[in-house]
Design a protein around this motif. Sequence first.
Motif, mmCIF file in Angstrom:
data_model
loop_
_atom_site.group_PDB
_atom_site.id
_atom_site.type_symbol
_atom_site.label_atom_id
_atom_site.label_comp_id
_atom_site.label_asym_id
_atom_site.label_seq_id
_atom_site.Cartn_x
_atom_site.Cartn_y
_atom_site.Cartn_z
ATOM 1 N N THR A 369 13.996 -2.509 2.608
ATOM 2 C CA THR A 369 14.473 -3.826 2.188
ATOM 3 C C THR A 369 13.284 -4.725 1.862
ATOM 4 O O THR A 369 12.225 -4.614 2.495
ATOM 5 C CB THR A 369 15.321 -4.520 3.265
ATOM 6 N N VAL A 374 12.552 -12.382 6.027
ATOM 7 C CA VAL A 374 13.284 -11.381 6.802
ATOM 8 C C VAL A 374 14.018 -12.120 7.915
ATOM 9 O O VAL A 374 13.394 -12.693 8.814
ATOM 10 C CB VAL A 374 12.340 -10.317 7.395
ATOM 11 N N GLN A 383 11.407 -2.889 6.622
ATOM 12 C CA GLN A 383 11.627 -4.188 5.999
ATOM 13 C C GLN A 383 10.306 -4.812 5.562
ATOM 14 O O GLN A 383 9.304 -4.743 6.271
ATOM 15 C CB GLN A 383 12.348 -5.124 6.973
#
Length: 587
Positions: A369, A374, A383
Motif C-alpha cells: 500500500t 498511513v 505499507q
Amino acid sequence: MALAALNKRFEDLFRSSHLITTEQLARATGEAEQNNEYLHQMVVDMRFAEASQVFELAQQEWGIETIDVLSDELASLDTDFVKRVFPEAMAFRIQSLPLNQTEDALFVAMVDPFDVFIRNEIRVRLHSRYKVKPYLAFPKDIEKKLDEVYERTNVEALDSVFDDLGEEEAAEMQTLDAIEDGDEEIDLETIALEQAQQSFVIGMVTKLIFQAVREGASDIHIEPFPRQTVLRYRIDGDLQERPMPSHTWHNALISRIKIMSGMDIAERRMPQDGRYAFKLGNKKYELRISIIPTVFKKESIVMRILDKGSITLPLPELGFSSRNLDLFEEAIHKPYGLILVCGPTGSGKSTTLFAALNAINLPEKKILTVENPVEYNLPGIVQVQTQEKIDPPLTFATALRAFLRQDPDVIMVGEMRDLETAGIGVQAALTGHLVFSTIHTNDASSSIIRLSNLGVDPFLIGDALLLVIAQRLPRTLCKDCKTPVDPTDEQMEVFESYDIDTTNIQLNEAKGCDNCNGKGLKGRMAIHEVMSMSNDLREVISGNVTGHQVLQAALKNGMRTLRQDGLEKVVKGLTAMEEIMSITQDV
C-alpha cells in the motif's frame, strides 16, 4: 520542579547507586519519556525495583522523608482535615496529600518534594502560617488515595480538571502570554515546556481526549480567537461545541499536545503534523494531529481520532446490502483488475478498503500500500507513506512504479489524483495485479468521467475496471428514543417512486432524548452504490460518453443508487427519510 527535572534527579540517582542495571534504566527512562510519566514510578511499575528500595535510596542519598500513603497507618487518615486544607481540584492538580499538622508545620505527601513552587503555593494557601514539611510518595499512590478521600471515580476526576482555573492562575498565564507576544528575548521553549508539564495541563488534555472518545467523536478542534478558545467535537459528521477553560491556557494546551506527538514546541510560525497512540480500556486509538498558525498569534489544532479496531471489521459488518456485498466479495477475490471507492472526505472509504484488504490478506499474497498518511498499521501488509518534502519527492506515482518491481499480487494506492498515478494504476490492473484506490467523486458513474478527464484512455478504463463503490455515512436513529410509526401517504409515494420494497416495512421515528442530545439521531451507518462492470457497461464506457450515459447504463445493469440503498434502510427502521434525502442526490 518540572517532571523532567525530577526524572533527571532520579536518573542520576539510579545510575550512581546501581540499584537497577544500565539496561533497565535505559528502558525505564525511555518509557517514562514516551508516556510523560515519573521515572521512579516507571521503575516500580516495570518491576525493576521495589517501592521500599526506591524510598530507602532516596532517604540515604537526599536525606528526605518518604511515606507509603496506602499503608495501614494512613487507613484512618482524617478525610475532613484533608478536604479542609486542600480544595479537591487543587489537591489533584498539585498531586499532594496533607497528612497532619502541628502548631507551626503542615506535613504533606508530594510527588515532587523538591518543587518549591508547589510548596510556596501551599504556604500561600495557608497564609504562610505553617512551614511545609514534604514527604516523597509515589504518584499513583497519591492519586489513588485522593480518589478515596474525595470519593471520586476516574471520570469525575477528569471532568473536574477545568474547575481549578482561579483568577490568580489565569492572570499568571496572561502575563506569560504577554511576554511571549512581546519583543523581550526569553526562552519560549523553556516556558512552553514548563507550562505543558504542569499536572493540570496534562489533566486538561487527557480530559479533552477521553471525553471525545466517550462521545464517539471523530475529530477534536481547538481553535483560538481574540478572547476565547473554542473546543468542538465532530460527532456523526457535525461539529458540536463543548465547554472550554479560559483562553489563557491555550498555549499550554498546544505545547502539551506537541510534546505528546513529538512536534517542535518552539515552532509557532509553520504548520506541523504529528501522531500519538493511546489505549483506553481494551481498545487502541491513534490521534492524527495537525497544527497551523493563525493571525491571533496562537495555533489552531485538529486531532483526528482513529479507532485501531475499526479496520478489523469483517465485510458483512460494513452495512452492505446482500446484493452489493456479493458483488464486492466477488470482485476482491479476482486475480487482477481495478476497484475504486469514491465519496467525500470522512465517508468511510479507508475503512472499506482496509476491511477488503484484511479479507484477502493471506500468506500466499504479497500486498503493498502507498498512503498519505498511513492511518492504520496492517499486519502482514507492506505499507509506504508518501514523502512530498524530500528531494526527489516520494509520490503515489513514484511508489507505484517501485511497487511493480516488488512482485506484488495486490496494490492499494491512497488516491488517484493525477494522470501519472491513475495511468500506472490502470496499467498495473491490466498486467495481472489487483489494484485498490480511492477517487474523489460524488457517485460511482462520475468516477469514469473523472479518470477520463485525468487523461486515461476510456478503452483502458473499461478493460481494467472491476467495480466502483460510492458511499456515505448517514446518521442512524437513536436506539433509546426511536419508536415504530405508520408510514404516511407521502412517504409511501417516495418509496414507490424509487422502487423500494415495502412488503415488510418497519418505519421508526425518534423525537430526541438525553442520549442523543435531543437530536433523535445518534451513530452512523454506511450506504453504498456499487457499480459492477459488465460487457454492456464496458462497451458504453469505451466510447466518448457523458456521466449521465454511464449512470443510465449502470442502472440498466442493476445498480442501486445511494438514495435507493438509503431508503431501503429507512424501510428497515434504521434511519430517517429526511437524513437520506439530505445527503443523497436524485438521479
